[in-house]
Design a protein around this motif. Structure first.
Motif, short mmCIF file in Angstrom:
data_model
loop_
_atom_site.label_atom_id
_atom_site.label_comp_id
_atom_site.label_asym_id
_atom_site.label_seq_id
_atom_site.Cartn_x
_atom_site.Cartn_y
_atom_site.Cartn_z
N ARG A 145 70.12 72.52 9.70
CA ARG A 145 70.72 71.45 10.31
C ARG A 145 70.99 70.26 9.17
O ARG A 145 70.26 70.38 8.23
N SER A 146 71.67 69.44 9.36
CA SER A 146 72.23 68.28 8.64
C SER A 146 71.07 67.14 9.07
O SER A 146 70.51 67.40 9.96
N PHE A 147 71.00 65.96 8.47
CA PHE A 147 70.08 64.75 8.81
C PHE A 147 70.67 64.27 10.03
O PHE A 147 69.90 64.21 11.10
N ALA A 148 72.21 64.28 10.33
CA ALA A 148 72.53 63.70 11.56
C ALA A 148 72.22 64.29 12.58
O ALA A 148 71.90 64.14 13.79
N GLU A 149 72.25 65.83 12.51
CA GLU A 149 72.09 66.81 13.55
C GLU A 149 70.35 66.58 13.90
O GLU A 149 70.08 66.72 15.21
N TYR A 150 69.52 66.64 12.96
CA TYR A 150 68.12 66.47 12.99
C TYR A 150 67.92 65.06 13.89
O TYR A 150 67.09 65.16 14.72
N LEU A 158 62.47 55.85 17.90
CA LEU A 158 63.00 56.15 16.52
C LEU A 158 64.42 55.66 16.36
O LEU A 158 64.68 54.83 15.40
N HIS A 159 65.23 56.04 17.32
CA HIS A 159 66.61 55.45 17.10
C HIS A 159 66.94 53.95 17.07
O HIS A 159 67.58 53.29 16.72
N PHE A 265 63.89 61.43 4.50
CA PHE A 265 64.46 62.48 5.40
C PHE A 265 65.72 62.97 5.19
O PHE A 265 66.15 63.99 4.75
N ALA A 266 66.62 62.00 4.97
CA ALA A 266 68.17 62.26 4.82
C ALA A 266 68.16 62.66 3.44
O ALA A 266 69.06 63.60 3.23
#
Length: 324
Positions: A145-150, A158-159, A265-266
């Motif tokens: 996964r990418s960071f966006a997908e994660y 968190l969002h 994380f990103a």
């Protein structure tokens, strides 16, 4: 013929761990840092002429424990895979009876069969072995996964936090050691809710060495130029390790720690392309917001029934088993 030897220096581990460590805590330089804090090493090695196995230990009054401290996520034996390595570990386990009456090993990982292999080695050598879960390890498998997908799978809180607070916080992720930033980290940690560091000089030396090797990911968050949160990560063998994090309680309403965590994380997901993020040991509830899997860590407690000092704890263990 297999020969067993004991060493009071970790230098003997250099050839055994060079380039092969699966984690920072397997390397000879890690054990050297621990020894520098004042712990006397007892490095047990066994060799059959072709292969060598080792256990990095310490001994006090007949009690043998791993060469580790609270910065160590894991401890495990260093041995080649397969039957040859198993034999070498069993030889070390048998010979350790000449050095102590009790061997307690933790936190040993279950993955890769590390805990099972060690327990079997000591059983083969005639020790009475108890294995129990002693801690947990929160991890995040990325699975491509990418960071966006994660990030899409993270809890709504968190969002919301990142959306509302991130603009007020400036983050920086360094891939080198910076004295000024590390000083900021130490100041934040000292003023935070965290307990006092056990060996801050060791952690600084570790971060400095990891920075020189290109493995350090040092994050800092600032508000109006003031450092309010800091974190120390490393990246190795496609795994990111979260070693330390702290923030100032006086700036807690701005959630700088959350914003900084998201930045790190990103970075490790999209730039370093890691396959796993390891949040170390501990049951802290906030780790579940970021991690997805939990792995056990084990305590392997070995008693030599031929030694009198083992009899009382063996009887206690037996009674506990009967009650269970």
């Amino acid at each position: 013929m297999i020969e067993t030897r004991y060493h009071d220096s970790v230098n003997v581990l250099q050839a055994l761990t060079a380039g092969a460590g699966a984690a920072p805590f397997d390397r000879a330089d890690w054990f050297a840092l621990i020894a520098d804090t004042g712990i006397t090493p007892l490095i047990a090695t066994a060799s059959d002429g072709e292969s060598t196995a080792a256990m990095a230990l310490t001994e006090d009054g007949g009690r043998i424990t791993p060469l580790r401290n609270w910065y160590s996520f894991t401890w495990r034996a260093l041995a080649p895979e397969g039957a040859a390595g198993d034999r070498l570990l069993a030889v070390i386990a048998k010979d350790l009876k000449t050095r102590g009456w009790r061997v307690t090993l933790e936190p040993v990982p279950g993955e890769g069969g590390s805990a099972e292999r060690l327990a079997q080695a000591f059983r083969t050598a005639g020790w009475r072995v108890s294995v129990e879960e002693s801690d947990t390890n929160h991890v995040l498998p990325l699975r491509g996964r990418s960071f966006a997908e994660y990030w899409e799978s993270r809890p709504g809180q968190l969002h919301t936090t990142l959306k509302r607070k991130a603009k007020k916080v400036e983050t920086q992720v360094l891939t080198r050691f910076d004295v000024d930033v590390w000083d900021e980290y130490e100041a934040i940690y000292a003023a935070s809710w965290k307990p006092a560091e056990d060996h801050p000089a060791m952690l600084r030396a570790f971060a400095k060495a990891e920075g020189a090797a290109g493995r350090l990911r040092l994050g800092v968050a600032r508000v109006d130029g003031v450092a309010v949160a800091a974190q120390c990560w490393t990246v190795e063998n496609s795994i990111a390790y979260i070693h330390k994090l702290a923030h100032l309680d006086s700036y807690k309403p701005l959630s700088a720690g959350t914003t900084l965590s998201a930045a790190l994380f990103a970075h490790v997901i999209d730039i370093d392309r890691v396959e796993l993020v390891d949040f170390g040991t501990g049951h802290q509830s906030y780790k579940a917001d970021w991690m997805e899997d939990v792995r056990p860590r084990y305590r392997i407690d070995c008693l030599d029934p031929a030694q009198r000092r083992s009899w009382a704890p063996l009887a206690k263990r037996m009674l506990a088993g009967l009650r269970a």
